[in-house]
Structures are given as structure tokens and as C-alpha cells.
Motif scaffolding. Structure first.
Motif, PDB file in Angstrom:
ATOM      1  N   ALA A  12     -41.630  22.448  22.380  1.00 39.95           N
ATOM      2  CA  ALA A  12     -40.236  22.460  21.716  1.00 39.95           C
ATOM      3  C   ALA A  12     -39.272  21.241  22.072  1.00 39.95           C
ATOM      4  O   ALA A  12     -38.694  20.673  21.284  1.00 39.95           O
ATOM      5  CB  ALA A  12     -39.379  23.969  22.160  1.00 39.95           C
ATOM      6  N   ARG A  13     -39.358  20.997  23.499  1.00 41.08           N
ATOM      7  CA  ARG A  13     -38.714  19.792  23.610  1.00 41.08           C
ATOM      8  C   ARG A  13     -39.146  18.489  23.189  1.00 41.08           C
ATOM      9  O   ARG A  13     -38.312  17.696  22.431  1.00 41.08           O
ATOM     10  CB  ARG A  13     -38.696  19.560  25.310  1.00 41.08           C
ATOM     11  N   ILE A  14     -40.488  18.337  23.014  1.00 44.99           N
ATOM     12  CA  ILE A  14     -40.941  17.261  22.079  1.00 44.99           C
ATOM     13  C   ILE A  14     -40.607  17.125  20.697  1.00 44.99           C
ATOM     14  O   ILE A  14     -40.247  16.266  20.221  1.00 44.99           O
ATOM     15  CB  ILE A  14     -42.575  17.225  22.294  1.00 44.99           C
ATOM     16  N   ALA A  15     -40.535  18.529  19.987  1.00 47.79           N
ATOM     17  CA  ALA A  15     -40.124  18.532  18.779  1.00 47.79           C
ATOM     18  C   ALA A  15     -38.643  18.061  18.553  1.00 47.79           C
ATOM     19  O   ALA A  15     -38.341  17.413  17.542  1.00 47.79           O
ATOM     20  CB  ALA A  15     -40.228  20.020  18.234  1.00 47.79           C
ATOM     21  N   VAL A  16     -37.847  18.686  19.598  1.00 49.05           N
ATOM     22  CA  VAL A  16     -36.506  17.975  19.575  1.00 49.05           C
ATOM     23  C   VAL A  16     -36.313  16.371  19.622  1.00 49.05           C
ATOM     24  O   VAL A  16     -35.572  15.677  19.135  1.00 49.05           O
ATOM     25  CB  VAL A  16     -35.760  18.923  20.807  1.00 49.05           C
ATOM     26  N   ARG A  17     -37.200  16.063  20.757  1.00 53.69           N
ATOM     27  CA  ARG A  17     -36.955  14.528  20.898  1.00 53.69           C
ATOM     28  C   ARG A  17     -37.416  13.716  19.480  1.00 53.69           C
ATOM     29  O   ARG A  17     -37.144  12.684  19.198  1.00 53.69           O
ATOM     30  CB  ARG A  17     -37.965  14.162  21.880  1.00 53.69           C
ATOM     31  N   ASN A  18     -38.473  14.279  18.899  1.00 54.48           N
ATOM     32  CA  ASN A  18     -38.928  13.645  17.658  1.00 54.48           C
ATOM     33  C   ASN A  18     -37.983  13.727  16.412  1.00 54.48           C
ATOM     34  O   ASN A  18     -37.747  12.836  15.789  1.00 54.48           O
ATOM     35  CB  ASN A  18     -40.158  14.444  17.138  1.00 54.48           C
ATOM     36  N   ILE A  19     -37.081  14.763  16.415  1.00 49.87           N
ATOM     37  CA  ILE A  19     -36.100  15.050  15.593  1.00 49.87           C
ATOM     38  C   ILE A  19     -34.894  13.936  15.991  1.00 49.87           C
ATOM     39  O   ILE A  19     -34.309  13.187  15.172  1.00 49.87           O
ATOM     40  CB  ILE A  19     -35.568  16.461  15.642  1.00 49.87           C
ATOM     41  N   ARG A  20     -34.790  13.912  17.107  1.00 50.63           N
ATOM     42  CA  ARG A  20     -33.638  12.784  17.526  1.00 50.63           C
ATOM     43  C   ARG A  20     -34.076  11.461  17.115  1.00 50.63           C
ATOM     44  O   ARG A  20     -33.360  10.473  16.717  1.00 50.63           O
ATOM     45  CB  ARG A  20     -33.248  12.733  19.321  1.00 50.63           C
ATOM     46  N   ARG A  21     -35.359  11.192  17.267  1.00 48.07           N
ATOM     47  CA  ARG A  21     -36.057   9.653  17.062  1.00 48.07           C
ATOM     48  C   ARG A  21     -35.820   9.550  15.516  1.00 48.07           C
ATOM     49  O   ARG A  21     -35.343   8.424  15.098  1.00 48.07           O
ATOM     50  CB  ARG A  21     -37.493   9.570  17.435  1.00 48.07           C
ATOM     51  N   GLU A  22     -36.124  10.675  14.665  1.00 49.07           N
ATOM     52  CA  GLU A  22     -35.797  10.477  13.165  1.00 49.07           C
ATOM     53  C   GLU A  22     -34.507  10.443  12.859  1.00 49.07           C
ATOM     54  O   GLU A  22     -34.213   9.556  11.867  1.00 49.07           O
ATOM     55  CB  GLU A  22     -36.634  11.852  12.644  1.00 49.07           C
TER      56      GLU A  22
END
Length: 185
Positions: A124-134
Motif C-alpha cells: 500500500a505504501r508503494i502504491a501511495v508513492r507511485n501515486i505521488r510520483r504520477e
């Protein structure tokens, strides 16, 4: 324009958090939680359907689940589906409903569950970081298209990071709560 980006980022991160919460609710923690049976599919007239479409699951006490089928002829199929699942549960058919005793977890199983919970939280943290990157990429694209100034981009980066930190903290809270539930029961 930036408000839309912030709202979109927040919504995507909220979905990641909700997905984590849903997934963790299906883990067996030693307490009777109807959600642990949510993944069970029952054969109903040649088709596999979710358990919640052929009956209800309730928890009258912390160690028991009761499954009541809307069609009592399905009890055998439901019982078979629960036995065949990887949950390690053994339902008792009492004619009108299935009663499932939730056995207490062993120390080894608790540790395995905590590892799984931590792994799901990290995903879930990785998903959040990917959303941040996008979101940051979208902000930079707006800058290239001359819709935003350099200062606005800096403020957007700070705001997106604040949103990311907020959701990372929420994920950590969900993780801590689930660990307590597993280890404390």
C-alpha cells in the motif's frame, strides 16, 4: 488546476488505503469476523457465486461464525466450499445453519500473519508513492505547458508530499491496529 490535482491524488491514495483495509479484514485473526469468508465461492446450479449471494454470515460471539443459507439445500455446498478453502476452518452442519468455531491462533501462525500484514502495508505504501510520483509528473507537465510557474510547482511538490505523508501515516495506523488485533487476541 492544482486543487483538481490534489483532490485526484487524495482520491487515488484513499482507494489504496481502502484496498489495504479490505484485504486485511479478510485475514483470520483468531476472532470471528464474517469478512474472512468473503472470498468463499459456492457452487450454485453449476455456477460459482460468492457466499454472500446465497446466505448470510454472522458472528454471535468472538469465537463463532454462523452461516445461514437462504436455500437450506445449499448448506452441503457451502460446507464443502468452506472446508476446501485455505482458511483451515471446519464447519458443523446443524440442519438449519453452519456453525464455525474459530480456533485460537498458534504463536507461529500469529507471526506469519504479522509478516503478511506488514507485506500488504508495504504494498500500500508503494502504491501511495507511485501515486505521488504520477501527481508530480502531472504537475511538471503543467509547468512545461506554461500553465504553472516554478514557484507554483515548488508549492505543489510540498502539498503533494504532505498528502503522501498523511496517507502513509494512515497506512501505519491500520498496520499497527491489525498487528495488535493479531498479537493481542
Amino acid at each position: 488546476m492544482l486543487k483538481e490535482l490534489y483532490n485526484e491524488t487524495r482520491q487515488h491514495m484513499q482507494k489504496s488505503l481502502e484496498a489495504l483495509e479490505h484485504h486485511l479484514s479478510t485475514l483470520r485473526t483468531g476472532r470471528a469476523n464474517p469478512a474472512i469468508l468473503s472470498g468463499i465461492k459456492v457452487e450454485y446450479y453449476g455456477t460459482l457465486v460468492p457466499l454472500n449471494q446465497v446466505g448470510t454470515v454472522s458472528s454471535p460471539d468472538p469465537r463463532t461464525l454462523v452461516v445461514q443459507a437462504w436455500d437450506s439445500s445449499l448448506l452441503k455446498e457451502i460446507e464443502k466450499a468452506i472446508r476446501d478453502s485455505d482458511l483451515g476452518l471446519n464447519p458443523t452442519n446443524k440442519g438449519d445453519a453452519l456453525y464455525i468455531s474459530i480456533p485460537p491462533l498458534t504463536e507461529e501462525r500469529r507471526k506469519d500473519l504479522v509478516k503478511m500484514v506488514k507485506q500488504h502495508a508495504e504494498e500500500a505504501r508503494i502504491a501511495v508513492r507511485n501515486i505521488r510520483r504520477e501527481a508530480l509528473e502531472k504537475a511538471k507537465k503543467l509547468e512545461k505547458e506554461k500553465h504553472l510557474s516554478e514557484d507554483e510547482i515548488k508549492r505543489a511538490e510540498v502539498e503533494i508530499q504532505k498528502i503522501t505523508d498523511e496517507f502513509t501515516q494512515k497506512i501505519d495506523q491500520v498496520l499497527h491496529k491489525k498487528e495488535q488485533e493479531i498479537l493481542g487476541s
